[in-house]
Write an enzyme that holds these catalytic residues in place. Structure first.
Site, PDB file in Angstrom:
ATOM      1  N   CYS A  66       0.866  -1.182   0.000  1.00  0.00           N
ATOM      2  CA  CYS A  66       0.000   0.000   0.000  1.00  0.00           C
ATOM      3  C   CYS A  66       0.905   1.236   0.000  1.00  0.00           C
ATOM      4  O   CYS A  66       2.105   1.108  -0.277  1.00  0.00           O
ATOM      5  CB  CYS A  66      -0.974  -0.007   1.180  1.00  0.00           C
ATOM      6  SG  CYS A  66      -0.194   0.098   2.800  1.00  0.00           S
ATOM      7  N   ASN A 122       2.381   1.568   4.292  1.00  0.00           N
ATOM      8  CA  ASN A 122       2.712   0.316   5.005  1.00  0.00           C
ATOM      9  C   ASN A 122       2.446   0.413   6.516  1.00  0.00           C
ATOM     10  O   ASN A 122       3.142  -0.183   7.316  1.00  0.00           O
ATOM     11  CB  ASN A 122       4.166  -0.125   4.733  1.00  0.00           C
ATOM     12  CG  ASN A 122       4.480  -1.558   5.175  1.00  0.00           C
ATOM     13  OD1 ASN A 122       5.592  -1.861   5.576  1.00  0.00           O
ATOM     14  ND2 ASN A 122       3.521  -2.438   5.124  1.00  0.00           N
ATOM     15  N   CYS A 181      -1.263   0.913   7.416  1.00  0.00           N
ATOM     16  CA  CYS A 181      -2.703   0.624   7.574  1.00  0.00           C
ATOM     17  C   CYS A 181      -3.115  -0.626   6.786  1.00  0.00           C
ATOM     18  O   CYS A 181      -3.272  -1.709   7.357  1.00  0.00           O
ATOM     19  CB  CYS A 181      -3.555   1.814   7.142  1.00  0.00           C
ATOM     20  SG  CYS A 181      -3.220   3.329   8.061  1.00  0.00           S
ATOM     21  N   ARG A 182      -3.299  -0.461   5.474  1.00  0.00           N
ATOM     22  CA  ARG A 182      -3.904  -1.544   4.697  1.00  0.00           C
ATOM     23  C   ARG A 182      -3.003  -2.758   4.521  1.00  0.00           C
ATOM     24  O   ARG A 182      -3.433  -3.903   4.768  1.00  0.00           O
ATOM     25  CB  ARG A 182      -4.331  -1.014   3.306  1.00  0.00           C
ATOM     26  CG  ARG A 182      -5.475  -0.039   3.372  1.00  0.00           C
ATOM     27  CD  ARG A 182      -5.634   0.719   2.086  1.00  0.00           C
ATOM     28  NE  ARG A 182      -4.491   1.607   1.826  1.00  0.00           N
ATOM     29  CZ  ARG A 182      -4.312   2.318   0.731  1.00  0.00           C
ATOM     30  NH1 ARG A 182      -5.198   2.236  -0.249  1.00  0.00           N
ATOM     31  NH2 ARG A 182      -3.269   3.110   0.591  1.00  0.00           N
ATOM     32  N   SER A 183      -1.761  -2.557   4.062  1.00  0.00           N
ATOM     33  CA  SER A 183      -0.939  -3.747   3.777  1.00  0.00           C
ATOM     34  C   SER A 183      -0.529  -4.527   5.031  1.00  0.00           C
ATOM     35  O   SER A 183      -0.466  -5.752   4.976  1.00  0.00           O
ATOM     36  CB  SER A 183       0.257  -3.417   2.871  1.00  0.00           C
ATOM     37  OG  SER A 183       1.134  -2.495   3.471  1.00  0.00           O
ATOM     38  N   ASP A 198      -8.118   3.993   1.394  1.00  0.00           N
ATOM     39  CA  ASP A 198      -7.141   4.327   2.426  1.00  0.00           C
ATOM     40  C   ASP A 198      -7.866   4.826   3.681  1.00  0.00           C
ATOM     41  O   ASP A 198      -8.546   5.854   3.623  1.00  0.00           O
ATOM     42  CB  ASP A 198      -6.223   5.425   1.863  1.00  0.00           C
ATOM     43  CG  ASP A 198      -5.056   5.693   2.771  1.00  0.00           C
ATOM     44  OD1 ASP A 198      -5.075   5.208   3.921  1.00  0.00           O
ATOM     45  OD2 ASP A 198      -4.128   6.381   2.335  1.00  0.00           O
TER      46      ASP A 198
HETATM   47  P1  4NP Z   1      -1.710   2.952   4.060  1.00  0.00           P
HETATM   48  O1  4NP Z   1      -2.282   4.345   4.622  1.00  0.00           O
HETATM   49  O2  4NP Z   1      -1.182   3.233   2.679  1.00  0.00           O
HETATM   50  O3  4NP Z   1      -2.919   2.053   4.056  1.00  0.00           O
HETATM   51  O4  4NP Z   1      -0.642   2.522   5.042  1.00  0.00           O
HETATM   52  C1  4NP Z   1      -1.505   5.498   4.697  1.00  0.00           C
HETATM   53  C2  4NP Z   1      -0.724   5.710   5.799  1.00  0.00           C
HETATM   54  C3  4NP Z   1       0.020   6.874   5.899  1.00  0.00           C
HETATM   55  C4  4NP Z   1      -0.036   7.813   4.892  1.00  0.00           C
HETATM   56  C5  4NP Z   1      -0.825   7.595   3.786  1.00  0.00           C
HETATM   57  C6  4NP Z   1      -1.549   6.432   3.681  1.00  0.00           C
HETATM   58  N1  4NP Z   1       0.689   9.036   5.019  1.00  0.00           N
HETATM   59  O5  4NP Z   1       0.537   9.907   4.144  1.00  0.00           O
HETATM   60  O6  4NP Z   1       1.447   9.189   5.983  1.00  0.00           O
END
Ligand code: 4NP
Length: 154
Positions: free
Chosen positions: A7, A10, A12-14, A120
């Site tokens: 994702c 790294n 939340c989703r993955s 997200d």
């Molecule tokens: P992820 O979510 O891609 O599911 O881990 C996010 C976590 C952090 C950020 C963006 C998306 N960020 O911009 O810090």
């Protein structure tokens, strides 16, 4: 057989996808996750991701963020991405056609394949994390069944 979940951050989703898929596969499979961005390298998953998985008896608290690298194409057999931006970013790093073929939008594995994304939840609330968990849990059940079958067939 080694599977990588990707994702953006790294956290939340993955990491959730990694924990969920791992819980559905026997030990001869390896599952890992990585992010496109380097914002959260070495960090634990987001507290809300840890809490949501814990609620469903999956512990992801030991995971640590890392950034996707082209060498992951050599290490992993399948690379599942959460959304279209992840897809473009990973495919952009591909060095050859076989690399590209390993990359799939995770929801394209659904019985009725879609081009939908796992949204997200980072800027959302705990309920958004629960929704993501439910989506990932469903699709990982399908993926685990397929992977186990593929291994049996050889
Ligand atoms: P992820 O979510 O891609 O599911 O881990 C996010 C976590 C952090 C950020 C963006 C998306 N960020 O911009 O810090």
């Amino acid at each position: 057989m080694k599977i990588l979940m990707v994702c953006l951050g790294n956290i939340c989703r993955s990491p959730m996808a990694e924990g969920i898929l791992k819980s559905k596969l026997p030990g001869n499979f390896e599952v890992d996750s990585a992010g496109i961005a380097d914002y959260h390298v070495n960090e634990k998953p987001d507290k809300r991701a840890i809490k949501t998985c814990k609620k469903h008896n999956i512990d992801i608290s030991h995971q640590k963020g890392r950034q996707f690298t082209p060498s992951d194409f050599d290490q992993f057999d399948r690379i599942y991405v959460m959304d279209h931006a992840n897809y473009s970013d990973v495919v952009f790093k591909a060095r050859k056609e076989v690399d590209k073929k390993k990359v799939k939008l995770i929801l394209s594995e659904a019985p009725e394949p879609t081009k939908d994304s796992i949204p997200d939840p980072y800027y959302g609330d705990i309920e958004d994390f629960e929704k993501v968990f439910q989506q990932l849990d469903k699709i990982c059940t399908v993926i685990a069944e397929k992977l186990i079958k593929d291994i049996e067939v050889g």
